[in-house]
Each structure stands twice: as structure tokens, then as C-alpha cells.
Design a protein around this motif. Structure first.
Motif, PDB file in Angstrom:
ATOM      1  N   MET A  58       0.933  -1.235  -0.007  1.00  0.00           N
ATOM      2  CA  MET A  58       0.108  -0.056  -0.101  1.00  0.00           C
ATOM      3  C   MET A  58       0.903   0.994  -0.020  1.00  0.00           C
ATOM      4  O   MET A  58       0.430   2.418  -0.499  1.00  0.00           O
ATOM      5  N   ASP A  59       2.192   1.156   0.436  1.00  0.00           N
ATOM      6  CA  ASP A  59       3.090   2.405   0.644  1.00  0.00           C
ATOM      7  C   ASP A  59       3.778   2.527  -0.800  1.00  0.00           C
ATOM      8  O   ASP A  59       4.750   3.291  -0.726  1.00  0.00           O
ATOM      9  N   GLY A  60       3.775   1.356  -1.658  1.00  0.00           N
ATOM     10  CA  GLY A  60       4.302   1.592  -2.959  1.00  0.00           C
ATOM     11  C   GLY A  60       5.592   0.793  -2.903  1.00  0.00           C
ATOM     12  O   GLY A  60       6.479   1.097  -3.933  1.00  0.00           O
ATOM     13  N   GLU A  61       5.868  -0.030  -1.995  1.00  0.00           N
ATOM     14  CA  GLU A  61       7.214  -0.688  -1.910  1.00  0.00           C
ATOM     15  C   GLU A  61       7.090  -1.860  -2.542  1.00  0.00           C
ATOM     16  O   GLU A  61       6.048  -2.477  -2.677  1.00  0.00           O
ATOM     17  N   PHE A  62       8.023  -2.525  -3.464  1.00  0.00           N
ATOM     18  CA  PHE A  62       8.053  -3.470  -4.088  1.00  0.00           C
ATOM     19  C   PHE A  62       8.569  -4.556  -3.284  1.00  0.00           C
ATOM     20  O   PHE A  62       9.806  -4.594  -2.602  1.00  0.00           O
TER      21      PHE A  62
END
Length: 219
Positions: A58-62
Motif C-alpha cells: 500500500m506504501d508503494g514498496e516492491f
């Protein structure tokens, strides 16, 4: 040194059936094979190349889940469970696939019962591998997790030379960090420490193992 535990070795008859029912595909590097929410209409047999399986938080971390190599099947679990895709699958290099429609794959399984056992074994080993990753995250520190990952990759894609082994795969420090549950900065720090101690070397993201015994000592 290839670790073949995730590979599916097809008999000549199984290979013939796959060729009969499959669609040959060639994708360039960084091509998206499937995404979360997609229907699992196809199962992919990797003839050449590699595919990265990952999620985005959700935080855009891969978060890199795994790397699928030539000889492996990709997109299997969701097809067998009839559930939508949960992850992204993206090529790490030019990749050649044999794509089989889900319903055709089930036909192949009915015609080749031995293939059912091979599929079950691969899925069981993948489950055991996932359990090992969870155990490592709880039990080992970052240095040990990094060493264990490098050793595991050496079994899967290591090219052995007289006095060193080169990992035949290029991963960013961020990719590695997501695979062992740490930060990119920590990966960079410990890779440099391994290099300073003569354990590994690296050049343009290519990791070279110089001393396996020292590397194992960190685990």
C-alpha cells in the motif's frame, strides 16, 4: 551447481503434449506477463530467461517473492485454485515461454498422470521454501539472511569457475533487500563488508563468490 528442486522435468511424451497445446511467446526484458487481479487463463513454462514474481504494498514498496528460472512453471498456483492473480510477474531479461490455456493444461494432466505428481512435488517444495523464508526472518540477523540468499542463488544460477562462482542473475540491492526483509542500505553495507573480507566481489550488480566456506560461516 544448478539446484533443480523447483524444475519440472518433462518426459518426451509430456514435452510433445505441451508443444501441441501451447502457444510460443517471446517477451523482452521488463515485460509484464501478468498482474494482480488478472484471471489465471494461462500457465507458463519458461524455456529460457527469468521472471520476477513480486507484490507492491500500500506504501508503494516492491516486495520480491521469488525468481522463476528456465525449466520452471509460472502462474501455476492460482490456475489450480481458480483464483485471480495475486502477484506481478515481470521478465528480468528476454524470456521465451510456452503458454498453455488452463483448460488445456488440465487435459494434459488427465492424459499424463505422472505429471500430477511432479506438479505436487514442485508446489510442496515451494511451500517448504516459503516456510524457510519465514523461519529465517525470525531466527537469523540480516547478515546471515543475506549470506543464505547468496548461497541459495548460487545453487540455482551459479556459474562455477576454478576459483570463484558468478551468480548468473542481476538483481538490484533493492530486489535483494525485499527478498530478505531488510533495507537497501543494509544490503549495500553487508555486501561491502563481505567484499572487504574477501568473501565476494561484485561488478555492475554481478555478484562473484570467492570463498564459500567464509560465506557459510555467516549463516
Amino acid at each position: 551447481m544448478n539446484d533443480e528442486k523447483y524444475f519440472i522435468h518433462l518426459s518426451s511424451e509430456e514435452q510433445k503434449l505441451f508443444k501441441e497445446y501451447s502457444i510460443p511467446l517471446v517477451f523482452p526484458k521488463e515485460h509484464n506477463v501478468f498482474s494482480p487481479g488478472d484471471l489465471p487463463n494461462y500457465i507458463y513454462f519458461i524455456e529460457a530467461g527469468r521472471i520476477k514474481i513480486y507484490r507492491i504494498t500500500m506504501d508503494g514498496e516492491f516486495i520480491t517473492i521469488s525468481i522463476r528460472h528456465a525449466g520452471e512453471v509460472c502462474g501455476l498456483a492460482e490456475a489450480l485454485c481458480s483464483m485471480s492473480r495475486q502477484c506481478f510477474a515481470t521478465t528480468l531479461e528476454t524470456t521465451r515461454l510456452q503458454a498453455v490455456k488452463k483448460e488445456d493444461f488440465f487435459k494434459i494432466l488427465s492424459m499424463e498422470p505422472q505429471l500430477n505428481l511432479k506438479i505436487s512435488q514442485v508446489l510442496s517444495r515451494r511451500l517448504r521454501h516459503a516456510e524457510t523464508i519465514i523461519h529465517d526472518l525470525v531466527y537469523y540477523n540480516v547478515e546471515a539472511r543475506l549470506a543464505r540468499l547468496i548461497l541459495s542463488m548460487a545453487k540455482q544460477c551459479g556459474r562455477q569457475y576454478d576459483d570463484h562462482t558468478i551468480l548468473d542473475i542481476v538483481l538490484t540491492h533493492k530486489d535483494i533487500a525485499s527478498m530478505i526483509g531488510t533495507s537497501r542500505q543494509s544490503v549495500t553495507l553487508f555486501l561491502q563488508q563481505f567484499k572487504d573480507r574477501g568473501v565476494i566481489d561484485y561488478y555492475k550488480r554481478e555478484i562473484i563468490i570467492k570463498d564459500f566456506s567464509k560465506l557459510r560461516s555467516f549463516t
